[in-house]
Write a protein that holds these residues in place. Structure first.
Motif, mmCIF file in Angstrom:
data_model
loop_
_atom_site.group_PDB
_atom_site.id
_atom_site.type_symbol
_atom_site.label_atom_id
_atom_site.label_comp_id
_atom_site.label_asym_id
_atom_site.label_seq_id
_atom_site.Cartn_x
_atom_site.Cartn_y
_atom_site.Cartn_z
ATOM 1 N N UNK A 1 0.836 -0.977 0.364
ATOM 2 C CA UNK A 1 0.126 0.016 -0.244
ATOM 3 C C UNK A 1 0.636 0.986 -0.298
ATOM 4 N N UNK A 2 1.814 0.974 0.709
ATOM 5 C CA UNK A 2 3.098 2.131 1.077
ATOM 6 C C UNK A 2 4.441 2.636 -0.694
ATOM 7 N N UNK A 3 3.943 1.387 -1.417
ATOM 8 C CA UNK A 3 4.866 1.741 -2.144
ATOM 9 C C UNK A 3 5.878 1.338 -2.155
ATOM 10 N N UNK A 4 6.448 0.889 -0.741
ATOM 11 C CA UNK A 4 8.038 0.320 -0.340
ATOM 12 C C UNK A 4 8.472 -1.005 -0.594
ATOM 13 N N UNK A 5 9.883 -1.024 -1.220
ATOM 14 C CA UNK A 5 10.196 -1.872 -1.618
ATOM 15 C C UNK A 5 10.305 -3.532 -0.843
ATOM 16 N N UNK A 6 9.879 -3.893 -1.301
ATOM 17 C CA UNK A 6 10.243 -5.793 -0.586
ATOM 18 C C UNK A 6 10.589 -6.216 -1.649
ATOM 19 N N UNK A 7 10.913 -7.657 -0.466
ATOM 20 C CA UNK A 7 10.948 -9.174 -1.300
ATOM 21 C C UNK A 7 9.795 -9.397 -1.561
ATOM 22 N N UNK B 1 12.523 4.667 19.656
ATOM 23 C CA UNK B 1 11.176 4.549 20.578
ATOM 24 C C UNK B 1 10.415 5.397 19.246
ATOM 25 N N UNK B 2 8.930 5.267 19.280
ATOM 26 C CA UNK B 2 7.982 6.452 18.638
ATOM 27 C C UNK B 2 6.850 6.651 19.837
ATOM 28 N N UNK B 3 6.671 7.759 19.224
ATOM 29 C CA UNK B 3 4.972 7.834 19.770
ATOM 30 C C UNK B 3 3.839 8.004 18.904
ATOM 31 N N UNK B 4 3.187 7.246 18.922
ATOM 32 C CA UNK B 4 1.564 8.083 18.038
ATOM 33 C C UNK B 4 2.433 7.457 16.843
ATOM 34 N N UNK B 5 2.886 6.994 16.442
ATOM 35 C CA UNK B 5 4.102 6.811 14.803
ATOM 36 C C UNK B 5 4.799 8.038 14.898
ATOM 37 N N UNK B 6 5.113 8.596 15.404
ATOM 38 C CA UNK B 6 6.481 9.556 15.996
ATOM 39 C C UNK B 6 7.633 9.426 16.425
ATOM 40 N N UNK B 7 9.019 9.215 15.368
ATOM 41 C CA UNK B 7 9.738 8.577 16.416
ATOM 42 C C UNK B 7 10.841 9.287 17.059
ATOM 43 N N UNK C 1 12.112 6.220 5.307
ATOM 44 C CA UNK C 1 10.885 4.323 4.954
ATOM 45 C C UNK C 1 10.894 4.281 6.307
ATOM 46 N N UNK C 2 11.612 4.369 6.891
ATOM 47 C CA UNK C 2 11.312 3.456 8.826
ATOM 48 C C UNK C 2 10.176 4.885 9.276
ATOM 49 N N UNK C 3 10.588 5.732 9.324
ATOM 50 C CA UNK C 3 9.504 6.777 9.802
ATOM 51 C C UNK C 3 8.110 6.743 8.664
ATOM 52 N N UNK C 4 8.565 6.318 7.149
ATOM 53 C CA UNK C 4 7.273 6.356 6.826
ATOM 54 C C UNK C 4 6.103 5.100 7.715
ATOM 55 N N UNK C 5 6.412 4.251 7.765
ATOM 56 C CA UNK C 5 5.851 2.572 7.733
ATOM 57 C C UNK C 5 5.122 2.990 9.952
ATOM 58 N N UNK C 6 6.304 3.518 10.027
ATOM 59 C CA UNK C 6 5.702 4.131 12.000
ATOM 60 C C UNK C 6 4.568 4.700 12.104
#
Length: 377
Positions: free
Chosen positions: A148-154, A216-222, A255-260
């Motif tokens: 859905x996020x169009x992020x590269x994965x295997x 460590x993230x809070x409500x999706x914010x790193x 990418x990490x921030x976008x997913x979280x």
């Protein structure tokens, strides 16, 4: 109170600017025979010396052999005796001892604890709910989110029969390379044809360097983030990290921030990537929990516990970047690399001997080191 020095940009450590009020001082931590728990106990005792740590574990031998970086030890009923009994015991301990922070590290139990987050009370209220956890932890659900996020994965296959080789068969809900099978040849495919099912995911094998971004993230914010790369694994064909270095990659962080952000996750997490020779970045999996290489960030000035415990008076030196390793498992890994005629990891280890730091050192914490071995007995 002195502010904790931020880590250098080399590690990619970022921290929220708020001057967090010190809140939690009584911590329930376990299983203490896990090297992850021993690492955390030592860090908290060094950075937050007034913190009182109650350690727990199930094996009787651990009562005599556990890290020196805890104040007392308890033996709760094992989940094998029944989850209701186990959880009720923990809840009662949290209430009786006025525990501020419950920090479990056992990977396979983490989801069950989150399911009962409200039952365990405020000491475990620093994490998101089970739906958020499951979206990140379940490899099949994560694959859908990445699509859905169009992020590269295997690439994912429906069956082993249609998979292009090489490929990997993984349990959807296990971590630390448990149950992973590598299908490298047609002979391997024939042996593993029965490995099809809803509890498995079949993906292409991505050749590259293993990297991670831990937060460590809070409500999706790193709030706190740190990057590392793998220098050695066990098994060497693609197992857990046993030797690591600091590594910063802006795209991996983004990418990490976008997913979280998409999941609004609150809590600890380690996002695992593969970086290919062509510079392509693949998301491999996500561990929304305490992760095995946590010592790499902690040793290099990244305080993942700052949002929960406040700023520390103790400041790490910024002019040295340490490499961390899991002993004694690293030594087995280095031998296996030599058997494969790969001397690189061993040469790298000796070249950096002055800046190598063991997760749990026998010289510093002999009982803690023994507990790592006793855990496997």
């Amino acid at each position: 109170m002195k502010s904790l020095d931020k880590a250098s940009g080399r590690g990619g450590c970022v921290s929220d600017e708020a001057d967090y009020k010190s809140m939690a001082r009584r911590i329930l931590l376990g299983e203490i025979s896990s090297y992850k728990a021993a690492v955390i106990a030592k860090y908290l005792k060094l950075f937050y010396p007034r913190t009182h740590i109650t350690a727990y574990d199930y094996k009787g031998i651990i009562r005599c052999f556990h890290t020196k970086y805890c104040d007392d030890f308890i033996s709760p009923p094992s989940p094998k005796e029944g989850w209701e009994v186990h959880l009720r015991f923990l809840r009662d301990i949290i209430k009786e001892r006025q525990i501020d922070l419950f920090v479990p590290v056992h990977s396979e139990m983490y989801g069950e604890y989150i399911k009962h987050r409200d039952f365990l009370g405020r000491a475990f209220g620093y994490l998101g709910d089970f739906a958020q956890f499951d979206l990140l932890h379940d490899k099949r659900k994560l694959n859908g989110l990445l699509a859905e996020l169009d992020i590269r994965r295997p690439r994912t296959y429906t069956t082993i029969d249609v998979a292009e080789l090489p490929c990997v068969v993984k349990p959807r809900n296990l971590s630390s390379s448990k149950g992973v099978k590598y299908i490298l040849s047609e002979e391997d495919r024939n042996k593993c044809r029965s490995l099809n099912g809803e509890d498995l995911i079949i993906q292409e094998y991505v050749d590259g360097v293993g990297c991670g971004y831990s937060v460590y993230a809070q409500d999706g914010q790193v709030l706190i983030g740190f990057g590392h790369k793998r220098l050695a694994e066990q098994p060497v064909t693609g197992g857990s990290s046993v030797y690591r270095d600091t590594y910063f990659n802006c795209r991996i962080r983004e990418i990490s921030e976008e997913i979280l952000k998409a999941t609004k996750w609150t809590g600890f997490a380690m996002l695992e990537f593969k970086l290919t020779d062509k510079g392509e970045i693949y998301v491999i999996e996500i561990n929304p929990r305490i992760w095995g290489s946590i010592n790499q960030g902690l040793q290099n000035g990244c305080n993942y516990f700052e949002p929960l415990l406040g700023k520390s008076n103790f400041v790490r030196k910024k002019d040295v970047q340490y490499k961390t390793y899991l002993s004694p498992l690293l030594y087995i890994s280095l031998l296996n690399y030599l058997f494969r005629l790969d001397v690189g990891p061993l040469a790298n280890f000796f070249k950096n001997i002055r800046v190598n730091r063991a997760d749990v050192s026998f010289l510093d914490d002999p009982k803690g080191f023994i507990s790592l071995i006793a855990r496997k007995m």
